[in-house]
Design a protein around this motif. Sequence first.
Motif, PDB file in Angstrom:
ATOM      1  N   LYS A   3      17.130  23.723-134.978  1.00 31.60           N
ATOM      2  CA  LYS A   3      18.005  24.640-135.200  1.00 31.60           C
ATOM      3  C   LYS A   3      17.748  25.710-134.359  1.00 31.60           C
ATOM      4  N   ALA A   4      18.659  26.220-133.552  1.00 27.55           N
ATOM      5  CA  ALA A   4      18.342  27.445-132.554  1.00 27.55           C
ATOM      6  C   ALA A   4      18.342  28.595-133.383  1.00 27.55           C
ATOM      7  N   GLN A   5      17.307  29.233-132.992  1.00 25.07           N
ATOM      8  CA  GLN A   5      16.782  30.797-133.529  1.00 25.07           C
ATOM      9  C   GLN A   5      17.470  31.888-132.549  1.00 25.07           C
ATOM     10  N   GLN A   6      17.848  32.847-133.438  1.00 26.34           N
ATOM     11  CA  GLN A   6      18.553  33.988-132.570  1.00 26.34           C
ATOM     12  C   GLN A   6      17.475  34.868-131.950  1.00 26.34           C
ATOM     13  N   LEU A   7      17.521  35.018-130.895  1.00 28.17           N
ATOM     14  CA  LEU A   7      16.666  35.799-130.145  1.00 28.17           C
ATOM     15  C   LEU A   7      16.992  37.208-130.143  1.00 28.17           C
ATOM     16  N   GLU A   8      16.095  38.153-130.080  1.00 30.54           N
ATOM     17  CA  GLU A   8      16.281  39.544-129.973  1.00 30.54           C
ATOM     18  C   GLU A   8      16.607  39.891-128.421  1.00 30.54           C
ATOM     19  N   LEU A   9      17.875  40.370-128.327  1.00 32.46           N
ATOM     20  CA  LEU A   9      18.345  40.666-126.846  1.00 32.46           C
ATOM     21  C   LEU A   9      18.705  42.011-126.735  1.00 32.46           C
ATOM     22  N   ALA A  10      18.526  42.705-125.314  1.00 32.70           N
ATOM     23  CA  ALA A  10      18.599  43.985-125.067  1.00 32.70           C
ATOM     24  C   ALA A  10      19.665  43.927-123.839  1.00 32.70           C
ATOM     25  N   LYS A  11      19.994  45.233-123.697  1.00 35.37           N
ATOM     26  CA  LYS A  11      20.945  44.955-122.351  1.00 35.37           C
ATOM     27  C   LYS A  11      20.118  45.349-121.285  1.00 35.37           C
ATOM     28  N   CYS A  12      20.437  44.804-120.214  1.00 33.51           N
ATOM     29  CA  CYS A  12      19.858  44.716-118.923  1.00 33.51           C
ATOM     30  C   CYS A  12      19.524  46.115-118.521  1.00 33.51           C
ATOM     31  N   GLU A  45      13.029  39.820-119.368  1.00 36.60           N
ATOM     32  CA  GLU A  45      13.410  38.574-118.504  1.00 36.60           C
ATOM     33  C   GLU A  45      14.654  38.130-118.844  1.00 36.60           C
ATOM     34  N   ALA A  46      15.436  37.684-117.591  1.00 30.78           N
ATOM     35  CA  ALA A  46      16.821  36.866-117.874  1.00 30.78           C
ATOM     36  C   ALA A  46      16.453  35.497-118.637  1.00 30.78           C
ATOM     37  N   LEU A  47      17.445  35.397-119.194  1.00 30.85           N
ATOM     38  CA  LEU A  47      17.430  34.107-120.190  1.00 30.85           C
ATOM     39  C   LEU A  47      18.183  32.945-119.345  1.00 30.85           C
ATOM     40  N   PRO A  48      17.430  31.751-119.546  1.00 32.45           N
ATOM     41  CA  PRO A  48      18.145  30.543-118.640  1.00 32.45           C
ATOM     42  C   PRO A  48      19.671  30.458-118.977  1.00 32.45           C
ATOM     43  N   LEU A  49      20.561  29.921-118.304  1.00 29.31           N
ATOM     44  CA  LEU A  49      21.847  29.854-118.739  1.00 29.31           C
ATOM     45  C   LEU A  49      22.382  29.033-119.879  1.00 29.31           C
ATOM     46  N   GLU A  50      21.514  27.852-120.142  1.00 27.38           N
ATOM     47  CA  GLU A  50      21.607  27.123-121.174  1.00 27.38           C
ATOM     48  C   GLU A  50      21.384  27.754-122.444  1.00 27.38           C
ATOM     49  N   VAL A  51      20.207  28.929-122.527  1.00 21.62           N
ATOM     50  CA  VAL A  51      19.681  29.292-123.838  1.00 21.62           C
ATOM     51  C   VAL A  51      20.828  30.585-124.056  1.00 21.62           C
ATOM     52  N   LEU A  52      21.229  31.212-122.832  1.00 23.48           N
ATOM     53  CA  LEU A  52      21.960  32.363-122.877  1.00 23.48           C
ATOM     54  C   LEU A  52      23.374  32.002-123.714  1.00 23.48           C
ATOM     55  N   VAL A  53      23.828  30.694-123.202  1.00 21.01           N
ATOM     56  CA  VAL A  53      25.189  30.421-124.013  1.00 21.01           C
ATOM     57  C   VAL A  53      24.991  30.045-125.368  1.00 21.01           C
ATOM     58  N   THR A  54      23.886  29.617-125.850  1.00 21.45           N
ATOM     59  CA  THR A  54      23.471  29.395-127.181  1.00 21.45           C
ATOM     60  C   THR A  54      23.386  30.792-128.063  1.00 21.45           C
ATOM     61  N   GLN A  55      22.621  31.740-127.277  1.00 22.83           N
ATOM     62  CA  GLN A  55      22.442  33.082-128.122  1.00 22.83           C
ATOM     63  C   GLN A  55      23.966  33.651-128.287  1.00 22.83           C
ATOM     64  N   LEU A  56      24.577  33.992-127.070  1.00 22.06           N
ATOM     65  CA  LEU A  56      25.859  34.482-127.259  1.00 22.06           C
ATOM     66  C   LEU A  56      26.933  33.838-128.224  1.00 22.06           C
ATOM     67  N   SER A  57      26.635  32.501-128.408  1.00 21.66           N
ATOM     68  CA  SER A  57      27.576  32.065-129.407  1.00 21.66           C
ATOM     69  C   SER A  57      27.155  32.140-130.775  1.00 21.66           C
ATOM     70  N   ILE A  58      25.757  32.159-130.851  1.00 25.45           N
ATOM     71  CA  ILE A  58      25.153  32.759-132.276  1.00 25.45           C
ATOM     72  C   ILE A  58      25.728  34.104-132.587  1.00 25.45           C
ATOM     73  N   ARG A  59      25.565  35.109-131.711  1.00 21.67           N
ATOM     74  CA  ARG A  59      25.963  36.358-131.929  1.00 21.67           C
ATOM     75  C   ARG A  59      27.611  36.481-132.006  1.00 21.67           C
ATOM     76  N   LEU A  60      28.326  35.709-131.424  1.00 20.21           N
ATOM     77  CA  LEU A  60      29.741  35.794-131.446  1.00 20.21           C
ATOM     78  C   LEU A  60      30.167  35.192-133.150  1.00 20.21           C
ATOM     79  N   GLN A  61      29.537  34.282-133.372  1.00 20.25           N
ATOM     80  CA  GLN A  61      29.962  33.598-134.676  1.00 20.25           C
ATOM     81  C   GLN A  61      29.547  34.636-135.902  1.00 20.25           C
ATOM     82  N   ALA A  62      28.667  35.318-135.696  1.00 16.54           N
ATOM     83  CA  ALA A  62      28.162  36.462-136.727  1.00 16.54           C
ATOM     84  C   ALA A  62      29.011  37.600-136.722  1.00 16.54           C
ATOM     85  N   ALA A  63      29.526  38.013-135.590  1.00 16.31           N
ATOM     86  CA  ALA A  63      30.434  38.986-135.659  1.00 16.31           C
ATOM     87  C   ALA A  63      31.773  38.498-135.928  1.00 16.31           C
TER      88      ALA A  63
END
Length: 98
Positions: A3-12, A45-63
């Motif tokens: 299961k993908a865990q939600q990472l804590e993200l911050a604005k660049c 650090e920047a997220l790899p694109l595969e991880v970024l897509v997953t993290q943004l999907s998790i955030r979108l589903q929560a929203a």
Amino acid sequence: MIKAQQLELAKCPACRGKSVIKGVFHELPCLQCNASGWVIAETGEALPLEVLVTQLSIRLQAAEHQIAQFNCFKPAGAEAQYNENNRRGAGGTNFTGD
């Protein structure tokens, strides 16, 4: 199943979450965040694109879940009566007395 865990993200910090940096004549993609506007909060650090897509999907589903919870709110009492059509106005329209 993993299961993908939600990472804590911050604005660049470089582009301030806008994913582009202002160049001399035009805007350029931000290289610090892979033009996403998001970095890992702890390391910056920047997220790899595969991880970024997953993290943004998790955030979108929560929203979307949170928006669905707000949309199911049904007014009650005076507010419900105020918003529904009572057909007491001209031509059977809603009359609120305002």
